[in-house]
Scaffold this active site. Structure first.
Site, PDB file in Angstrom:
ATOM      1  N   GLU A   1       0.853  -1.190   0.000  1.00  0.00           N
ATOM      2  CA  GLU A   1       0.000   0.000   0.000  1.00  0.00           C
ATOM      3  C   GLU A   1       0.885   1.235   0.000  1.00  0.00           C
ATOM      4  O   GLU A   1       1.491   1.569   1.021  1.00  0.00           O
ATOM      5  CB  GLU A   1      -0.920   0.012   1.223  1.00  0.00           C
ATOM      6  CG  GLU A   1      -1.791   1.260   1.310  1.00  0.00           C
ATOM      7  CD  GLU A   1      -2.500   1.408   2.644  1.00  0.00           C
ATOM      8  OE1 GLU A   1      -2.828   2.561   3.000  1.00  0.00           O
ATOM      9  OE2 GLU A   1      -2.710   0.394   3.337  1.00  0.00           O
TER      10      GLU A   1
ATOM     11  N   ARG B   1       0.481  10.204   1.009  1.00  0.00           N
ATOM     12  CA  ARG B   1       0.861  11.167   2.053  1.00  0.00           C
ATOM     13  C   ARG B   1       2.036  12.041   1.632  1.00  0.00           C
ATOM     14  O   ARG B   1       2.328  13.046   2.285  1.00  0.00           O
ATOM     15  CB  ARG B   1       1.218  10.420   3.344  1.00  0.00           C
ATOM     16  CG  ARG B   1       0.053   9.647   3.935  1.00  0.00           C
ATOM     17  CD  ARG B   1       0.486   8.862   5.153  1.00  0.00           C
ATOM     18  NE  ARG B   1      -0.567   7.955   5.599  1.00  0.00           N
ATOM     19  CZ  ARG B   1      -0.430   7.093   6.598  1.00  0.00           C
ATOM     20  NH1 ARG B   1       0.718   7.015   7.245  1.00  0.00           N
ATOM     21  NH2 ARG B   1      -1.431   6.298   6.943  1.00  0.00           N
TER      22      ARG B   1
ATOM     23  N   THR C   1      -4.407   6.171   1.525  1.00  0.00           N
ATOM     24  CA  THR C   1      -4.755   7.542   1.874  1.00  0.00           C
ATOM     25  C   THR C   1      -5.569   8.210   0.782  1.00  0.00           C
ATOM     26  O   THR C   1      -5.375   9.389   0.463  1.00  0.00           O
ATOM     27  CB  THR C   1      -3.500   8.384   2.227  1.00  0.00           C
ATOM     28  OG1 THR C   1      -2.557   7.570   2.931  1.00  0.00           O
ATOM     29  CG2 THR C   1      -3.876   9.531   3.152  1.00  0.00           C
TER      30      THR C   1
ATOM     31  N   LYS D   1     -11.267  -1.623   6.429  1.00  0.00           N
ATOM     32  CA  LYS D   1     -10.080  -1.304   7.218  1.00  0.00           C
ATOM     33  C   LYS D   1     -10.554  -0.690   8.535  1.00  0.00           C
ATOM     34  O   LYS D   1     -11.246   0.336   8.521  1.00  0.00           O
ATOM     35  CB  LYS D   1      -9.207  -0.327   6.427  1.00  0.00           C
ATOM     36  CG  LYS D   1      -8.125   0.385   7.217  1.00  0.00           C
ATOM     37  CD  LYS D   1      -7.397   1.350   6.282  1.00  0.00           C
ATOM     38  CE  LYS D   1      -6.538   2.331   7.044  1.00  0.00           C
ATOM     39  NZ  LYS D   1      -5.799   3.221   6.134  1.00  0.00           N
TER      40      LYS D   1
END
Length: 212
Positions: free
Chosen positions: A43, A47, A71, A131
Site C-alpha cells: 500500500e 501522504r 490515503t 479497514k
C-alpha cells in the site's frame, strides 16, 4: 492481477505494509526487498508527493508486487491512482463521493471505518471488507471481537497501532483477514538503503500465520 478482489488481496499476505515514499529512488528497491521477503501486497500512500510516481515505478518494474494506493481522501485520486498502475485502493474513511469514485473508476476499495454505525453504512454501500482505522484507538482486538457478533459477515484489515509485537494477536481474530502497518519500512532503513533489513522484516511478517 487486475481481476483480484479485495478479499483475494487481503488473503495474499498477513501483513500489508503502509508505505510513505519520501525519496522516489527508494520505491523500486523497497518493493523488491519486500517481495523478496514474501510480502507482495504493498500500500503506497498519497501522504507524500511521490505517491503516484512510486506506484507507477513499482507497477512497471516489480511485476510480482500487487501495488495499491493508500490515503485516498478525494474522488479525483481514484482514476489517477488506477492510471498509475494501482490495482486496489485504501481510504481512511468512507463518504458518498468516495463510494461513487470507487464505482466509476473500477478500483477495488478497502474503506476505513471506526464505529459499528460506519461498518453498517459501508455494508449498505456494498462493502464486505473494511479497514478498521485507527485500529487501536478504535478499541483494537476488543472492538473486533465485539463486531464479530452482530456483523459477522464483515472482514477487517486493522491498521493504526498494529505492530510487530501485537500483529499475531490481531490476526487471531476470526474477522481479521490481514493487518496493515508501517513497521516493515522503518525510515532509518530506507534512508540507509538497508534493503536486507527490510527483507528480514518482511520475511518475519510473511511467516505470521492465522489459525485455521
Amino acid at each position: 492481477m487486475q481481476n483480484l478482489s479485495v478479499l483475494d488481496i487481503m488473503r495474499t499476505s498477513a501483513v500489508i505494509p503502509v508505505i510513505a515514499i519520501d525519496d522516489l529512488a527508494h520505491a523500486v528497491p523497497l518493493a523488491r526487498a519486500l517481495v523478496a521477503g514474501g510480502i507482495r501486497v504493498l500500500e503506497v500512500t498519497l501522504r507524500t508527493a511521490h505517491g503516484l510516481p512510486a506506484i507507477r515505478a513499482i507497477a512497471e518494474q516489480v511485476p510480482d508486487a500487487i501495488v495499491g494506493v493508500g490515503t485516498l481522501t478525494q474522488p479525483q485520486e481514484f482514476a489517477a491512482a488506477r492510471d498509475a498502475g494501482a490495482v486496489f485502493g485504501v481510504s481512511p474513511g468512507l463518504t458518498p463521493a468516495l463510494i461513487a469514485a470507487a464505482k466509476s473508476s473500477g478500483l477495488p476499495l478497502l474503506p476505513g471505518v471506526m464505529t459499528p454505525s460506519e461498518v453498517m453504512a459501508a455494508r449498505e454501500a456494498g462493502f464486505r471488507q473494511l479497514k478498521l482505522f485507527p485500529a487501536v484507538p478504535a478499541g483494537g482486538i476488543g472492538m473486533l471481537n465485539a463486531l464479530a457478533g452482530p456483523l459477522g459477515d464483515m472482514m477487517f484489515c486493522p491498521t493504526g497501532g498494529v505492530s510487530q509485537e501485537n500483529a499475531a494477536q490481531f490476526l487471531a481474530c476470526r474477522n481479521v483477514a490481514c493487518v496493515g502497518g508501517s513497521w516493515l519500512t522503518p525510515k532509518d532503513a530506507l534512508a540507509a538503503g538497508d534493503w536486507g533489513r527490510i527483507t528480514a522484516l518482511a520475511r518475519a511478517a510473511s511467516a505470521l500465520r492465522q489459525p485455521a
